[in-house]
Design a protein around this motif. Sequence first.
Motif, mmCIF file in Angstrom:
data_model
loop_
_atom_site.group_PDB
_atom_site.id
_atom_site.type_symbol
_atom_site.label_atom_id
_atom_site.label_comp_id
_atom_site.label_asym_id
_atom_site.label_seq_id
_atom_site.Cartn_x
_atom_site.Cartn_y
_atom_site.Cartn_z
ATOM 1 N N ARG A 301 43.447 0.621 -14.089
ATOM 2 C CA ARG A 301 43.520 0.218 -12.666
ATOM 3 C C ARG A 301 43.119 1.210 -11.697
ATOM 4 N N SER A 302 42.761 2.313 -11.982
ATOM 5 C CA SER A 302 42.116 3.082 -11.208
ATOM 6 C C SER A 302 40.549 2.957 -11.027
ATOM 7 N N HIS A 303 40.076 1.817 -11.622
ATOM 8 C CA HIS A 303 38.538 1.550 -11.653
ATOM 9 C C HIS A 303 38.055 1.109 -10.064
ATOM 10 N N ALA A 304 36.925 1.544 -9.894
ATOM 11 C CA ALA A 304 36.574 1.330 -8.328
ATOM 12 C C ALA A 304 36.737 -0.083 -7.958
ATOM 13 N N LEU A 305 36.576 -1.012 -9.124
ATOM 14 C CA LEU A 305 36.320 -2.356 -8.829
ATOM 15 C C LEU A 305 37.924 -2.800 -8.417
ATOM 16 N N TYR A 306 38.780 -2.204 -8.869
ATOM 17 C CA TYR A 306 40.183 -2.551 -8.280
ATOM 18 C C TYR A 306 40.482 -1.762 -7.098
ATOM 19 N N SER A 307 39.694 -1.312 -6.262
ATOM 20 C CA SER A 307 39.927 -0.324 -5.094
ATOM 21 C C SER A 307 39.501 -1.463 -3.889
ATOM 22 N N VAL A 308 40.276 -1.562 -2.987
ATOM 23 C CA VAL A 308 40.024 -2.110 -1.736
ATOM 24 C C VAL A 308 39.212 -1.413 -0.806
ATOM 25 N N ALA A 309 39.479 -0.061 -0.938
ATOM 26 C CA ALA A 309 38.533 0.784 -0.191
ATOM 27 C C ALA A 309 37.265 1.100 -0.729
ATOM 28 N N LYS A 310 36.986 1.134 -1.602
ATOM 29 C CA LYS A 310 35.574 0.959 -2.428
ATOM 30 C C LYS A 310 34.844 -0.208 -2.097
ATOM 31 N N HIS A 311 35.422 -1.145 -2.234
ATOM 32 C CA HIS A 311 34.950 -2.501 -1.950
ATOM 33 C C HIS A 311 34.233 -2.545 -0.462
ATOM 34 N N ARG A 312 35.221 -1.972 0.495
ATOM 35 C CA ARG A 312 34.736 -2.052 1.909
ATOM 36 C C ARG A 312 34.007 -1.007 2.113
ATOM 37 N N LYS A 313 33.791 0.258 1.364
ATOM 38 C CA LYS A 313 32.774 1.168 1.570
ATOM 39 C C LYS A 313 31.277 0.676 1.407
ATOM 40 N N MET A 314 31.243 -0.268 0.067
ATOM 41 C CA MET A 314 30.076 -0.526 -0.389
ATOM 42 C C MET A 314 29.506 -1.751 0.590
ATOM 43 N N ALA A 315 30.500 -2.642 1.110
ATOM 44 C CA ALA A 315 29.876 -3.583 2.185
ATOM 45 C C ALA A 315 29.579 -3.072 3.343
ATOM 46 N N GLN A 316 30.426 -1.932 3.632
ATOM 47 C CA GLN A 316 30.012 -1.263 4.834
ATOM 48 C C GLN A 316 28.467 -0.382 4.943
ATOM 49 N N ASP A 317 28.330 0.134 3.904
ATOM 50 C CA ASP A 317 26.981 0.640 3.567
ATOM 51 C C ASP A 317 25.849 -0.460 3.583
ATOM 52 N N ALA A 318 26.090 -1.622 3.015
ATOM 53 C CA ALA A 318 25.167 -2.685 3.139
ATOM 54 C C ALA A 318 24.970 -3.308 4.215
ATOM 55 N N TRP A 319 25.886 -3.296 5.239
ATOM 56 C CA TRP A 319 25.923 -3.887 6.544
ATOM 57 C C TRP A 319 25.206 -2.775 7.420
ATOM 58 N N LEU A 320 25.394 -1.484 7.080
ATOM 59 C CA LEU A 320 24.791 -0.445 8.117
ATOM 60 C C LEU A 320 23.303 -0.661 7.853
ATOM 61 N N ALA A 321 22.940 -0.709 6.534
ATOM 62 C CA ALA A 321 21.343 -0.838 6.327
ATOM 63 C C ALA A 321 20.785 -1.839 7.090
#
Length: 610
Positions: A301-321
């Motif tokens: 459950r510690s995998h990044a795919l289960y982390s809301v913060a990691k999901h938002r971080k990936m989406a944030q980087d994509a939108w920033l680009a």
Amino acid sequence: MPVAKESKSGKRKRSAKTSAPRKRTRSESESDDDMNDMTDKANVQDRILQLESQILSSKKHYNNIVELLEIAKEGPAAGEEDDEESDGENDNGSPQLAAAVALCRVFMRLLATGSLQNASNLSEKEAVVVRWLKDRLTEYETVLLDLVAGKSGADAAATALTLVMRLLQAEGQAQRKKAAATAGTDDAAYEFPQALLASIVRGLFLAGARLDQDAAEGLADEFVEKFAGEMVDVRFYTFKAASSVLASLSKESTGGADGDAESIDIAARGAFYLLSLLDEVPSSSEDLDKAFFVNPPPAKRSHALYSVAKHRKMAQDAWLAVLQHAAASTSDRSLRKQALGIASTVIAPWFAQPELMLDFLTDCYDAGGATSLLALSGLYYLIRERNVDYPAFFRKLYSLLDAELLHSKHRARFFRLMDSFLASSHLPVQMVASFLKRLARLCLYAPPSAVVSVVPWIYNMLKKHPQCTFMIHRVPRTAEEREALAQDGLADPFDAREQDPMESHAVDSCLWELVQLQSHYHPNVATIAKIISEQFTKQAYNVEDFFDHSYQSMLEAEFDKVVRKAPVVEFQIPKRIFLPHDKPKGDAQGNVATDEQAEDQLLVKLWDFA
């Protein structure tokens, strides 16, 4: 069995001896051509099925993969898709796509059986075969990615997208099996073909270069509906791939040719549309415990795919680009406006660090015009929801009240937002008075459709801020003021050129502009302006009822108005438009009219309605 190949052009060449084309009847030539084409296509389809069955039956037929790849590469020639005499090489029944589907089944079978995995117990000959199969798999993926990018049209792109995603799933599951076998447990690290997904995302972003806008957006819709919107892992790695793809394209376009700069613009528009479809922000880890495309899902459950913060971080980087390109692009201003339109509803909820979005919004807010109006909602969202401090907000908002505002198509949206901005009872009365006074001044030369929405809005503001009601009717208090008013009148203390609403002296003025509107040429404007002179018995007006007014709607309302009593009008229809003012040609005194006078007499006769 040789493969029956069609000519690239798909047309018969005219004989050089023929001087002119002979008109052929359909029964004579075209039916024969259609029958020959159908026969050739059927032969190719049978050959494809034969090659596939041979590959799956024995390893000695692996060379058939090369022949299938050649058929899959033979797409329609350039410009043939729109040719009426084309054989339809671009439809789902074409030999090209049939070979692609057959190869997909072949490689999925090979991946499932582990025939593409290197093992320590393989002989040198078997290792060479594995390397050769991997090279052919890479070549096949390139063919599919070209189709996804629109090489052979929209139908082929949709089919290729499904095939390459199935191949991605098979590769991911094969990697998972290999990792589990190496680790000796099912809790091995989660494997996902990120490189292949990044290539797919790149093709989706650049599909607009070959396909029209509707087809490219339809392809993105299908990708989100079937994969990214439903599968947690696909969405996570799509966000990750989007930022990397835009970064690589931006690096390629820096100092490159004009084609590279155009590619990054097309990719940015494609990325914006695709990312805007991914608008469901997970609120907890339970929202991420859904379907996975590559199974089995991560055990830990510690995998990044289960982390809301990691999901938002990936989406944030994509939108920033995307936002960085929208802010820096000088050739595509529409992308910036589209991003501002969904900034507060789709983009901002993904951001864990809203201050990263503040630079883009403030730059757009300072740009002026329609861009500033569109940036209001995003900036206000950050101020209200994320406690972002922007001290010059109201001063900049006051500067947006210019002559262009009441003519803008975003006028209704601006007033809705400003109604929220000025709703607080803790605002200084000087500031509220400045906004009311400036809008009243703008109404003097605004279109009627804008005035009928501004006046009710001012009425509502006066009800919310009773301290400003004395601006409706200001009475001179001292004897000197009354004497000056009787002799020369009083100058309006309001300074319309002042940019600071706290220093405009609007609180010392009055709303005389609304009184002037009561004599407006348009009856609806004159009627609505009289509500300021009446008692404030109505609690508030619903300004939404006035925002949709336009010249057309107001004119139609006048035509549809029921006249209970016809107005008394006295008029007389003239018999002539032009009246004679010169003597006729050859009068009693013997005078002869000049040429101009003769022309005047002719004009009078022509316009005689008697």
